[in-house]
Design a protein around this motif. Structure first.
Motif, PDB file in Angstrom:
ATOM      1  N   ASP A  53       0.832  -1.184   0.000  1.00  0.00           N
ATOM      2  CA  ASP A  53       0.000   0.000   0.000  1.00  0.00           C
ATOM      3  C   ASP A  53       0.878   1.250   0.000  1.00  0.00           C
ATOM      4  O   ASP A  53       2.003   1.233   0.494  1.00  0.00           O
ATOM      5  CB  ASP A  53      -0.913  -0.009   1.231  1.00  0.00           C
ATOM      6  CG  ASP A  53      -1.985   1.049   1.158  1.00  0.00           C
ATOM      7  OD1 ASP A  53      -1.743   2.159   1.683  1.00  0.00           O
ATOM      8  OD2 ASP A  53      -3.052   0.795   0.578  1.00  0.00           O
ATOM      9  N   LEU A  55       0.653   3.815   1.774  1.00  0.00           N
ATOM     10  CA  LEU A  55       0.967   4.212   3.148  1.00  0.00           C
ATOM     11  C   LEU A  55       2.192   3.466   3.662  1.00  0.00           C
ATOM     12  O   LEU A  55       3.045   4.053   4.343  1.00  0.00           O
ATOM     13  CB  LEU A  55      -0.244   3.929   4.044  1.00  0.00           C
ATOM     14  CG  LEU A  55      -0.060   4.167   5.541  1.00  0.00           C
ATOM     15  CD1 LEU A  55       0.197   5.650   5.810  1.00  0.00           C
ATOM     16  CD2 LEU A  55      -1.282   3.676   6.318  1.00  0.00           C
ATOM     17  N   VAL A  56       2.291   2.183   3.334  1.00  0.00           N
ATOM     18  CA  VAL A  56       3.443   1.389   3.774  1.00  0.00           C
ATOM     19  C   VAL A  56       4.718   1.916   3.132  1.00  0.00           C
ATOM     20  O   VAL A  56       5.763   2.021   3.789  1.00  0.00           O
ATOM     21  CB  VAL A  56       3.224  -0.093   3.425  1.00  0.00           C
ATOM     22  CG1 VAL A  56       4.441  -0.924   3.812  1.00  0.00           C
ATOM     23  CG2 VAL A  56       1.982  -0.626   4.110  1.00  0.00           C
ATOM     24  N   LYS A  59       5.782   5.039   4.931  1.00  0.00           N
ATOM     25  CA  LYS A  59       6.298   4.759   6.275  1.00  0.00           C
ATOM     26  C   LYS A  59       7.718   4.194   6.222  1.00  0.00           C
ATOM     27  O   LYS A  59       8.577   4.569   7.029  1.00  0.00           O
ATOM     28  CB  LYS A  59       5.367   3.776   6.998  1.00  0.00           C
ATOM     29  CG  LYS A  59       4.085   4.395   7.521  1.00  0.00           C
ATOM     30  CD  LYS A  59       3.307   3.381   8.346  1.00  0.00           C
ATOM     31  CE  LYS A  59       2.104   4.020   9.004  1.00  0.00           C
ATOM     32  NZ  LYS A  59       1.359   3.047   9.862  1.00  0.00           N
ATOM     33  N   SER A  88      -0.891  -3.887   4.100  1.00  0.00           N
ATOM     34  CA  SER A  88      -1.685  -2.685   4.286  1.00  0.00           C
ATOM     35  C   SER A  88      -1.139  -1.743   5.341  1.00  0.00           C
ATOM     36  O   SER A  88      -1.553  -0.583   5.403  1.00  0.00           O
ATOM     37  CB  SER A  88      -3.127  -3.055   4.650  1.00  0.00           C
ATOM     38  OG  SER A  88      -3.139  -3.851   5.823  1.00  0.00           O
ATOM     39  N   ASN A  89      -0.234  -2.214   6.189  1.00  0.00           N
ATOM     40  CA  ASN A  89       0.290  -1.350   7.252  1.00  0.00           C
ATOM     41  C   ASN A  89       1.652  -1.857   7.678  1.00  0.00           C
ATOM     42  O   ASN A  89       2.052  -2.990   7.374  1.00  0.00           O
ATOM     43  CB  ASN A  89      -0.664  -1.320   8.449  1.00  0.00           C
ATOM     44  CG  ASN A  89      -0.468  -0.090   9.321  1.00  0.00           C
ATOM     45  OD1 ASN A  89       0.445   0.702   9.086  1.00  0.00           O
ATOM     46  ND2 ASN A  89      -1.318   0.084  10.318  1.00  0.00           N
ATOM     47  N   SER A  90       2.374  -1.028   8.403  1.00  0.00           N
ATOM     48  CA  SER A  90       3.700  -1.395   8.907  1.00  0.00           C
ATOM     49  C   SER A  90       4.038  -0.479  10.068  1.00  0.00           C
ATOM     50  O   SER A  90       3.435   0.589  10.238  1.00  0.00           O
ATOM     51  CB  SER A  90       4.762  -1.269   7.810  1.00  0.00           C
ATOM     52  OG  SER A  90       4.929   0.082   7.433  1.00  0.00           O
ATOM     53  N   LEU A 119      -3.137  -1.892  17.808  1.00  0.00           N
ATOM     54  CA  LEU A 119      -3.768  -1.998  16.494  1.00  0.00           C
ATOM     55  C   LEU A 119      -5.051  -2.828  16.566  1.00  0.00           C
ATOM     56  O   LEU A 119      -6.040  -2.521  15.884  1.00  0.00           O
ATOM     57  CB  LEU A 119      -2.794  -2.611  15.496  1.00  0.00           C
ATOM     58  CG  LEU A 119      -1.624  -1.730  15.053  1.00  0.00           C
ATOM     59  CD1 LEU A 119      -0.634  -2.539  14.214  1.00  0.00           C
ATOM     60  CD2 LEU A 119      -2.127  -0.540  14.235  1.00  0.00           C
ATOM     61  N   GLY A 124      -7.458  -2.354  13.579  1.00  0.00           N
ATOM     62  CA  GLY A 124      -6.532  -2.270  12.462  1.00  0.00           C
ATOM     63  C   GLY A 124      -5.929  -3.630  12.159  1.00  0.00           C
ATOM     64  O   GLY A 124      -6.079  -4.594  12.933  1.00  0.00           O
TER      65      GLY A 124
END
Length: 368
Positions: A53, A55-56, A59, A88-90, A119, A124
């Motif tokens: 993603d 966003l990742v 980051k 999707s996240n990190s 999270l 999340g």
């Protein structure tokens, strides 16, 4: 007769509990055919690509820019759907310099558990799918990365992945991201803790077969893509660009070439020292084995002579107790150093090819 206790009296005053109704047998709905390929409980659908993603990506870029460590590491969170590992996240893992290894590991473990718990509380993504690591000039082979992947391989779905970000490429305007995971052959040798010459030959292992690369693509929100497209175009009310033109692509980057060559020389020196240590240990093992073989041959001759004289043969002895033959040294570090040299060499090849094109363009433009 003893008076009843207070607890017994209170229990006796409570109404008798009614019989609990028998729970009905649960009913399960059939999985729709359209979702049957997406729901992969047993992780039987092989991974085909990794999707990051936007966003990742941001980051990881920020962590690599702000970290004091030469190889910052973080966790990747997401889910795999129909052969695509969607990250999707990190979040980054803390770096402790100069601390005790045991205390540092416990601190990182507490921080990781706290982040995952937070999270989960905000609903999340809290499912770990792998790790990321930032490197320089394409040299990402190191013992820490291999240990991290090997330890968590059986705990993560599909063995987990590692996303490698090349910081040196980012400084040139190219965000470099690559996805890898351990090969089954290397993991089999790692579990046995055997990286001898015989083991490497039987598993057909080289530095290039430690990790296998997976296709990687970056997904961005359509609104973000539209904003960036509008932001990078000229304004309708002005002839100036929203993003000023950059002439950094014209830089010949001679400083980067020098640094790259220095890293290659250092890696080759480390590899030569490691090979020297392996050669010394191999000679020491060969000497001890020769002593043991000579001793066994001498004992056999003496035993045969006693049998010829009608005497009892000499008792058998455990040679390993008399001669301490060292185990064959591991060649893992040597393979990792070769991987670093290969990474630096490939980065140097890409940089020099681009620099040559710029030099020819500058020469042609100057009329020389």
């Amino acid at each position: 007769m003893a008076a009843p206790s207070m607890a017994a009296a209170l229990a006796a005053s409570l109404p008798a509990p009614s019989a609990a109704p028998t729970p009905a047998a649960p009913t399960y709905e059939a999985i729709p055919p359209s979702m049957s390929t997406l729901i992969d409980v047993e992780a039987e659908i092989p991974l085909q690509c990794v999707q990051l993603d936007g966003l990742v990506v941001s980051k990881i870029l920020k962590h690599a820019c702000d970290s004091n460590s030469s190889s910052p590491i973080g966790l990747l969170l997401g889910i795999d759907l129909d052969g695509v590992l969607e990250v999707s996240n990190s979040f980054p893992l803390p770096y402790h310099s100069g601390d005790d290894d045991d205390k540092s590991a416990k601190s990182v473990g507490r921080y990781q558990a706290s982040m995952l718990r937070s999270l989960k509380e905000v609903q999340g993504d809290d499912s770990i799918v792998g790790f990321y690591q930032a490197s320089t000039l394409g040299a990402f082979f190191n013992q820490n990365l291999i240990d991290l992947q090997a330890i968590h391989r059986e705990k993560l779905r599909h063995g987990g992945i590692v996303v490698v970000h090349d910081v040196s490429q980012t400084t040139r305007g190219n965000a470099s991201f690559r996805a890898f995971r351990l090969t089954p052959a290397f993991y089999d040798a790692y579990k046995k803790s055997n990286f001898s010459t015989t083991s490497l030959a039987s598993h057909q292992l080289t530095f290039s077969s430690i990790l296998e690369e997976l296709p990687l693509k970056i997904y961005t929100n359509p609104l973000l893509s539209a904003f960036l497209g509008e932001f990078s175009t000229s304004s309708s009310s002005s002839s100036t660009f929203a993003l000023p033109p950059s002439f950094s692509v014209l830089n010949l980057n001679s400083d980067g070439l020098t640094k790259n060559l220095e890293h290659i020389v250092d890696s080759l020196d480390n590899y030569r020292n490691e090979e020297g240590n392996l050669a010394y240990l191999s000679r020491q093992i060969a000497r001890e084995r020769a002593k043991a073989d000579n001793y066994v041959a001498k004992r056999k001759e003496e035993s045969a002579a006693r049998v010829a004289q009608g005497l009892a043969p000499l008792p058998e002895e455990d040679v390993t107790r008399l001669f301490k033959i060292p185990p064959e040294p591991s060649r893992l570090e040597s393979m990792l150093l070769l991987g670093q040299v290969d990474g630096y060499a490939k980065s140097l090849s890409e940089t020099t090819s681009t620099g040559l094109v710029k030099m020819y363009a500058a020469t042609a433009g100057s009329g020389v």
